[in-house]
Design a protein around this motif. Structure first.
Motif, PDB file in Angstrom:
ATOM      1  N   HIS A 762       7.162   2.205   4.741  1.00  0.00           N
ATOM      2  CA  HIS A 762       6.133   1.388   5.389  1.00  0.00           C
ATOM      3  C   HIS A 762       4.757   2.049   5.268  1.00  0.00           C
ATOM      4  O   HIS A 762       3.738   1.351   5.087  1.00  0.00           O
ATOM      5  N   ALA A 763       4.705   3.377   5.359  1.00  0.00           N
ATOM      6  CA  ALA A 763       3.413   4.078   5.285  1.00  0.00           C
ATOM      7  C   ALA A 763       2.777   3.889   3.913  1.00  0.00           C
ATOM      8  O   ALA A 763       1.567   3.610   3.804  1.00  0.00           O
ATOM      9  N   GLU A 764       3.567   4.034   2.871  1.00  0.00           N
ATOM     10  CA  GLU A 764       3.003   3.883   1.529  1.00  0.00           C
ATOM     11  C   GLU A 764       2.652   2.420   1.236  1.00  0.00           C
ATOM     12  O   GLU A 764       1.694   2.133   0.513  1.00  0.00           O
ATOM     13  N   GLN A 765       3.382   1.486   1.848  1.00  0.00           N
ATOM     14  CA  GLN A 765       3.024   0.075   1.725  1.00  0.00           C
ATOM     15  C   GLN A 765       1.699  -0.194   2.441  1.00  0.00           C
ATOM     16  O   GLN A 765       0.868  -0.989   1.971  1.00  0.00           O
ATOM     17  N   ALA A 766       1.465   0.482   3.567  1.00  0.00           N
ATOM     18  CA  ALA A 766       0.204   0.322   4.295  1.00  0.00           C
ATOM     19  C   ALA A 766      -0.977   0.750   3.429  1.00  0.00           C
ATOM     20  O   ALA A 766      -2.026   0.095   3.424  1.00  0.00           O
ATOM     21  N   ILE A 767      -0.806   1.848   2.683  1.00  0.00           N
ATOM     22  CA  ILE A 767      -1.885   2.297   1.794  1.00  0.00           C
ATOM     23  C   ILE A 767      -2.163   1.254   0.727  1.00  0.00           C
ATOM     24  O   ILE A 767      -3.324   0.945   0.413  1.00  0.00           O
ATOM     25  N   GLU A 768      -1.125   0.660   0.186  1.00  0.00           N
ATOM     26  CA  GLU A 768      -1.306  -0.363  -0.845  1.00  0.00           C
ATOM     27  C   GLU A 768      -2.055  -1.580  -0.313  1.00  0.00           C
ATOM     28  O   GLU A 768      -2.855  -2.194  -1.022  1.00  0.00           O
ATOM     29  N   LEU A 769      -1.820  -1.919   0.950  1.00  0.00           N
ATOM     30  CA  LEU A 769      -2.415  -3.123   1.525  1.00  0.00           C
ATOM     31  C   LEU A 769      -3.822  -2.880   2.078  1.00  0.00           C
ATOM     32  O   LEU A 769      -4.532  -3.845   2.378  1.00  0.00           O
ATOM     33  N   ALA A 770      -4.206  -1.627   2.229  1.00  0.00           N
ATOM     34  CA  ALA A 770      -5.515  -1.308   2.821  1.00  0.00           C
ATOM     35  C   ALA A 770      -6.591  -1.403   1.749  1.00  0.00           C
ATOM     36  O   ALA A 770      -6.969  -0.413   1.128  1.00  0.00           O
ATOM     37  N   ARG A 771      -7.097  -2.606   1.536  1.00  0.00           N
ATOM     38  CA  ARG A 771      -8.099  -2.813   0.492  1.00  0.00           C
ATOM     39  C   ARG A 771      -9.495  -2.391   0.943  1.00  0.00           C
ATOM     40  O   ARG A 771     -10.351  -2.111   0.123  1.00  0.00           O
ATOM     41  N   HIS A 772      -9.738  -2.383   2.244  1.00  0.00           N
ATOM     42  CA  HIS A 772     -11.026  -1.964   2.799  1.00  0.00           C
ATOM     43  C   HIS A 772     -11.101  -0.440   2.778  1.00  0.00           C
ATOM     44  O   HIS A 772     -10.204   0.245   3.261  1.00  0.00           O
ATOM     45  N   ALA A 773     -12.176   0.121   2.204  1.00  0.00           N
ATOM     46  CA  ALA A 773     -12.269   1.574   2.032  1.00  0.00           C
ATOM     47  C   ALA A 773     -12.192   2.315   3.357  1.00  0.00           C
ATOM     48  O   ALA A 773     -11.574   3.384   3.451  1.00  0.00           O
ATOM     49  N   LEU A 774     -12.820   1.775   4.398  1.00  0.00           N
ATOM     50  CA  LEU A 774     -12.781   2.439   5.695  1.00  0.00           C
ATOM     51  C   LEU A 774     -11.373   2.399   6.274  1.00  0.00           C
ATOM     52  O   LEU A 774     -10.851   3.423   6.744  1.00  0.00           O
ATOM     53  N   LEU A 775     -10.746   1.234   6.229  1.00  0.00           N
ATOM     54  CA  LEU A 775      -9.375   1.129   6.724  1.00  0.00           C
ATOM     55  C   LEU A 775      -8.440   2.020   5.915  1.00  0.00           C
ATOM     56  O   LEU A 775      -7.526   2.654   6.466  1.00  0.00           O
ATOM     57  N   ARG A 776      -8.683   2.107   4.603  1.00  0.00           N
ATOM     58  CA  ARG A 776      -7.820   2.941   3.769  1.00  0.00           C
ATOM     59  C   ARG A 776      -7.880   4.404   4.207  1.00  0.00           C
ATOM     60  O   ARG A 776      -6.868   5.091   4.271  1.00  0.00           O
ATOM     61  N   SER A 777      -9.084   4.870   4.543  1.00  0.00           N
ATOM     62  CA  SER A 777      -9.191   6.266   4.984  1.00  0.00           C
ATOM     63  C   SER A 777      -8.455   6.471   6.302  1.00  0.00           C
ATOM     64  O   SER A 777      -7.818   7.509   6.516  1.00  0.00           O
ATOM     65  N   GLN A 778      -8.535   5.483   7.203  1.00  0.00           N
ATOM     66  CA  GLN A 778      -7.822   5.598   8.476  1.00  0.00           C
ATOM     67  C   GLN A 778      -6.314   5.597   8.255  1.00  0.00           C
ATOM     68  O   GLN A 778      -5.588   6.411   8.847  1.00  0.00           O
ATOM     69  N   VAL A 779      -5.847   4.691   7.409  1.00  0.00           N
ATOM     70  CA  VAL A 779      -4.410   4.613   7.126  1.00  0.00           C
ATOM     71  C   VAL A 779      -3.923   5.890   6.454  1.00  0.00           C
ATOM     72  O   VAL A 779      -2.862   6.434   6.796  1.00  0.00           O
ATOM     73  N   GLN A 780      -4.677   6.400   5.507  1.00  0.00           N
ATOM     74  CA  GLN A 780      -4.259   7.622   4.826  1.00  0.00           C
ATOM     75  C   GLN A 780      -4.202   8.812   5.787  1.00  0.00           C
ATOM     76  O   GLN A 780      -3.349   9.688   5.644  1.00  0.00           O
ATOM     77  N   GLY A 781      -5.111   8.837   6.764  1.00  0.00           N
ATOM     78  CA  GLY A 781      -5.026   9.884   7.778  1.00  0.00           C
ATOM     79  C   GLY A 781      -3.726   9.779   8.564  1.00  0.00           C
ATOM     80  O   GLY A 781      -3.074  10.796   8.853  1.00  0.00           O
ATOM     81  N   ASP A 782      -3.342   8.539   8.911  1.00  0.00           N
ATOM     82  CA  ASP A 782      -2.074   8.343   9.612  1.00  0.00           C
ATOM     83  C   ASP A 782      -0.886   8.733   8.728  1.00  0.00           C
ATOM     84  O   ASP A 782       0.095   9.328   9.200  1.00  0.00           O
ATOM     85  N   VAL A 783      -0.967   8.398   7.458  1.00  0.00           N
ATOM     86  CA  VAL A 783       0.125   8.734   6.539  1.00  0.00           C
ATOM     87  C   VAL A 783       0.268  10.247   6.401  1.00  0.00           C
ATOM     88  O   VAL A 783       1.390  10.784   6.342  1.00  0.00           O
ATOM     89  N   ALA A 784      -0.843  10.973   6.374  1.00  0.00           N
ATOM     90  CA  ALA A 784      -0.775  12.435   6.316  1.00  0.00           C
ATOM     91  C   ALA A 784      -0.022  12.983   7.526  1.00  0.00           C
ATOM     92  O   ALA A 784       0.779  13.931   7.411  1.00  0.00           O
ATOM     93  N   GLU A 785      -0.256  12.391   8.702  1.00  0.00           N
ATOM     94  CA  GLU A 785       0.484  12.824   9.896  1.00  0.00           C
ATOM     95  C   GLU A 785       1.979  12.537   9.735  1.00  0.00           C
ATOM     96  O   GLU A 785       2.824  13.355  10.110  1.00  0.00           O
ATOM     97  N   ILE A 786       2.312  11.373   9.188  1.00  0.00           N
ATOM     98  CA  ILE A 786       3.718  11.034   8.988  1.00  0.00           C
ATOM     99  C   ILE A 786       4.367  11.998   8.000  1.00  0.00           C
ATOM    100  O   ILE A 786       5.530  12.417   8.176  1.00  0.00           O
ATOM    101  N   TYR A 787       3.629  12.378   6.963  1.00  0.00           N
ATOM    102  CA  TYR A 787       4.166  13.372   6.035  1.00  0.00           C
ATOM    103  C   TYR A 787       4.498  14.677   6.757  1.00  0.00           C
ATOM    104  O   TYR A 787       5.522  15.326   6.483  1.00  0.00           O
ATOM    105  N   VAL A 788       3.649  15.089   7.695  1.00  0.00           N
ATOM    106  CA  VAL A 788       3.915  16.329   8.434  1.00  0.00           C
ATOM    107  C   VAL A 788       5.168  16.174   9.285  1.00  0.00           C
ATOM    108  O   VAL A 788       6.051  17.041   9.295  1.00  0.00           O
ATOM    109  N   VAL A 789       5.254  15.066  10.032  1.00  0.00           N
ATOM    110  CA  VAL A 789       6.394  14.860  10.925  1.00  0.00           C
ATOM    111  C   VAL A 789       7.697  14.800  10.142  1.00  0.00           C
ATOM    112  O   VAL A 789       8.738  15.289  10.600  1.00  0.00           O
ATOM    113  N   THR A 790       7.661  14.217   8.943  1.00  0.00           N
ATOM    114  CA  THR A 790       8.882  14.088   8.144  1.00  0.00           C
ATOM    115  C   THR A 790       9.141  15.308   7.273  1.00  0.00           C
ATOM    116  O   THR A 790      10.075  15.306   6.460  1.00  0.00           O
TER     117      THR A 790
END
Length: 840
Positions: A762-790
């Protein structure tokens, strides 16, 4: 409980009901200073002991300074009673306002509720008059700032009370109170002119002349200067009997201390040491800062070799209609005349939001021109009754006060189109001469149907209030009525697209977006390449996530209307959406040059500077946005976020404490939780989120899942992960399709439920769907946290490096150092190398 009264205005006096006045504290400057600071510094309430130590004993060693503070607090408890000074843990201390009455606090409250007589009774003299504290330079600066601020507040209260006396016919009392204002602040000539005008309007022109003569003598005796030319001119007009009523005051309005005093807003003054003053803001300087900002952006945007266009401020038209239901006529006509003037060369039209702030103002034309950097002011009024309309309009040169052009129209309502076209044409001709044929065509009537046009004007009235969903719906209904009556009404179709698209994304209601699409199709059939169509199509494309296409529309529109603040304000977010960060920043600044006191626009400029990691500039703009309208939560929230990006949790906390005086604390809840989180008070952070009224909301549930896991409360984290999953499913059902936010909620729900593979998907799908540059940076920050937790630490470090290397809204180096979620990476050399590389 013992009643204690502390007087800090004028002669210091500390009195207990059963013991009389204290003789000890007034003779101990340092301890009296500690009491005064605890009692009056903003934000009110608890103060950090380490800040008190730094403020009062900056040169002493840490142990000695703490001992001195403890002694001072012990003396205060001895003199005031043990209940008067209270502690919170080991770090915070406060004066208990339930047992101590402070005259400064009572004075500020009296001013805030417009009880000017009570305020002046309380103001017996300067704050801490005559007090000097050795070896505490920051306190001395704070005390001087407070002293000046309170004196200016008292002067403002005196001027306001003088105006009230005039309104009640008590002219002798008015003169006495005005003299009191001059004793406090003797150089505020705008208030003197206002008072002279009020006296003359009340029928005592001789008293006004005498007051001026006394004022002029005072300036010469005290400062060896003469009154300003505007004041001299005002006095001469009084002597000659040619005085024109000024300033413009809204009907039935009562001047308050804040509108009459030199203060910019009702906000509280700064407090504490230098950093604290920077955070809690020197409010009385902000209108000066506004003017300075206007100078800055004007200078940035004017190209060398070009003849600067004349900057016109068309003030809101006053509604003089006896029926309040007809107020929409004045608002709608103002909007239409602005629109008709926008495309005329040689005129730089000040933005709608900025000029709207001067509706019913008591400021002079000179003051308005200075704040907006306007070359020309236009003002007028509208009266509509019994199918007759009267419009008066005048064009004024604020530098001389002379009328460049004035006209009054008394016509049947059916002549409305001709009137407004003539007004726009005459203004344009007065500023730059003969219009071109194309420009004349641009001010032609938009419809032949008067009823349709009336509905259209009503839509304008509501559409300028988009912060209210109800107003937006009313606007949509009015524009719909207009196109129903005249299906070829191009401008009404365009506005309908704007409103429907806004409602569709604001409320996540698909049928509103469908209605916007249908309206746009009608508009394109009528006129596929008109400016109205370009604008409406660009708005629709932006709202539906087609950023590249929307950008092309607004770039074409900018070529046609290079000095339209609304076009620039719409263009800048599109540039940001496609990742053209520098272009977006410069476009926001250019829009601000044309709309300089628009708090929403000032906020956007501050926010994008934070995204560009230019934090000093971000702070300046955000503080200015707050000063323009302290009731808006987003600038407060973002300013606290700037300090968190710098790792300064104490300053972030101070901003939020100040914000709580002006906005709903619920809007600051998440940022308060972040402060606690970054200070490693994890349970406190979690409790703040759990106290939210709507705990099951998706954004709150997403935060709770993370905070609970960090606090070691795994069961609670899993419980809220289920709540978050349900919120994501509901969001998916409502919207009918997934998007980046929905996918990120699913990712968070899965990672804290232990479903790591699903979370990553789901996290990597979120990055694909985040076409807005600002939203993409926010989503990627969240994905980095998920990478740490996993446990995918290599991917996390790689993604962190990418995010630190470009603008965005994910995190800063300071946040990476503070946030406990990154603790698993702290021993990695590559992670530490990133922190060092991007530290500055």
């Amino acid at each position: 409980m013992t009643a204690i009264t502390v007087r800090l205005l004028g002669t210091v006096d500390i009195t207990q009901a059963d013991k009389g006045s204290s003789e000890t504290l007034p003779r101990q400057p340092k301890r009296l200073a500690v009491l005064a600071y605890l009692a009056t510094a903003m934000p009110r309430g608890f103060h950090r002991r380490d800040k008190l130590v730094a403020l009062f004993w900056p040169e002493a060693g840490q142990d000695q300074a703490r001992h001195s503070l403890s002694q001072a607090l012990h003396i205060l408890r001895t003199e005031l009673g043990s209940a008067a000074v209270k502690n919170r843990g080991d770090g915070d201390v406060a004066i208990d306002n339930s047992s101590v009455t402070i005259d400064v606090v009572e004075f500020e409250h009296a001013v805030a509720i417009d009880d000017f007589e009570r305020a002046l009774e309380l103001y017996r003299g300067d704050f801490l008059d005559g007090l000097f504290v050795n070896d505490a330079p920051e306190f001395e600066r704070w005390m001087e700032d407070r002293r000046t601020w309170l004196k200016e507040k008292a002067a403002g209260a005196a001027w306001a009370l003088a105006q009230q006396h005039i309104a009640a016919g008590r002219l002798v009392d008015a003169e006495r109170t005005a003299q009191q204002a001059l004793l406090l602040v003797s150089t505020d000539e705008s208030q003197v002119r206002r008072f002279l005008s009020a006296l003359a309007n009340a029928g005592d022109r001789a008293a006004a002349v005498k007051f001026y003569e006394n004022f002029a003598e005072r300036l010469e005796d005290e400062y060896d200067i003469e009154p300003a030319p505007e004041t001299v001119e005002c006095a001469e007009s009084l002597r000659s009997g040619t005085h024109r009523t000024e300033p413009r005051v809204a009907p039935e309005s009562t001047p308050s201390a804040d509108t009459i005093s030199a203060q910019a807003t009702r906000s509280r003054p700064a407090s504490g040491n230098g950093a604290e003053k920077r955070t809690l803001l020197h409010w009385r300087y902000f209108m000066v800062a506004t003017a300075a900002l206007a100078v800055l952006v004007v200078g940035v945007a004017t190209r060398s070799g070009e003849e600067a266009p004349r900057r016109l401020a068309l003030l809101p038209l006053q509604n003089l209609s006896p029926d309040p239901e007809n107020a929409f006529f004045a608002a709608g006509l103002h909007e239409e005349i602005l629109t008709q003037l926008t495309g005329i060369a040689g005129i730089e039209l000040l933005g709608r939001t900025s000029v709207s702030r001067y509706a019913g103002t008591d400021k002079t034309f000179t003051q308005i021109a200075e704040e907006l950097r306007a070359d020309v002011i236009a003002e007028g009024s509208v009266q509509f009754e019994n199918a007759r309309i009267r419009i008066t309009i005048q064009l004024i040169d604020p530098s001389s006060g002379t009328h460049m052009w004035a006209e009054r129209y008394d016509r049947d309502l059916f002549d409305l189109f001709a009137i407004q076209t003539e007004v726009a044409t005459r203004i344009a001709e007065a500023l730059r001469g003969t219009l071109t044929p194309n420009e004349v065509a641009d001010v032609a009537r938009p419809t032949q149907d008067l009823e349709a046009y009336t509905a259209y004007l009503r839509g304008h009235y509501h559409s300028r209030r988009f912060w209210s969903v109800e107003h937006a719906r009313e606007a949509a209904e009015s524009y719909s009525r207009a196109v129903e009556l005249d299906p070829e009404f191009e401008e009404a179709w365009a506005r309908l697209v704007w409103v429907r698209a806004w409602l569709g994304t604001q409320l996540a209601v698909p049928h509103q977006l469908d209605s916007a699409r249908i309206a746009l199709q009608h508009l394109e059939e009528l006129s596929p390449n008109s400016l109205e169509t370009l604008r409406a199509r660009g708005v629709y494309l932006y709202r539906t996530g087609r950023y590249d296409e929307g950008l092309r529309e607004f770039e074409r529109l900018r070529e046609a209307l290079p000095r339209d603040a609304d076009v620039l304000f719409n263009l800048a977010p599109l540039l940001r959406a496609v990742g053209r960060w520098e272009d977006a920043t410069s476009t926001f600044v250019e829009a601000l040059r044309l709309d300089p006191v628009n708090p929403g626009l000032v906020f956007e400029v501050g926010a994008i500077h934070r995204m560009m990691r230019r934090l000093d500039e971000a702070r300046s703009y955000l503080e200015l946005a707050i000063s323009l309208d302290p009731s808006i939560a987003r600038p407060w929230h973002t300013l606290a976020g700037v300090y968190l990006w710098e790792g300064d949790t104490e300053e972030a906390r101070a901003v939020l404490d100040s914000a709580a005086l002006h906005v709903d604390p619920e809007e600051l809840r998440f940022q308060r939780a972040n402060v606690e989180l970054f200070e490693r008070r994890l349970e406190n952070a979690l409790e703040i989120l759990l106290a939210a009224p709507d705990q099951g909301a998706g954004w709150n549930a997403m935060a709770v899942t993370e905070f609970a896991q960090l606090a070691g409360r795994d069961h609670l984290s899993r419980e809220y992960a289920d709540t978050l999953r349900r919120a994501a499913e509901s969001r998916l059902d409502t919207r009918g399709e997934t998007n980046a936010v929905t996918e990120m909620w699913f990712a968070r729900a899965n990672v804290y439920s232990g479903n790591h593979d699903e979370a990553i998907r789901h996290a990597e799908q979120a990055i694909e769907l985040a076409r807005h540059a600002l939203l993409r940076s926010q989503v990627q920050g969240d994905v980095a946290e998920i990478y740490v937790v996993t446990g995918r630490h290599d991917e996390a470090v790689s993604l962190i490096g990418q995010l630190l290397s470009r603008p965005g809204d994910a995190f800063s180096v300071a946040l990476l150092r503070l946030h406990p979620i990154w603790d698993p990476l702290r021993d990695r050399p590559d992670f530490q190398a990133l922190l060092e590389r991007y530290q500055n």
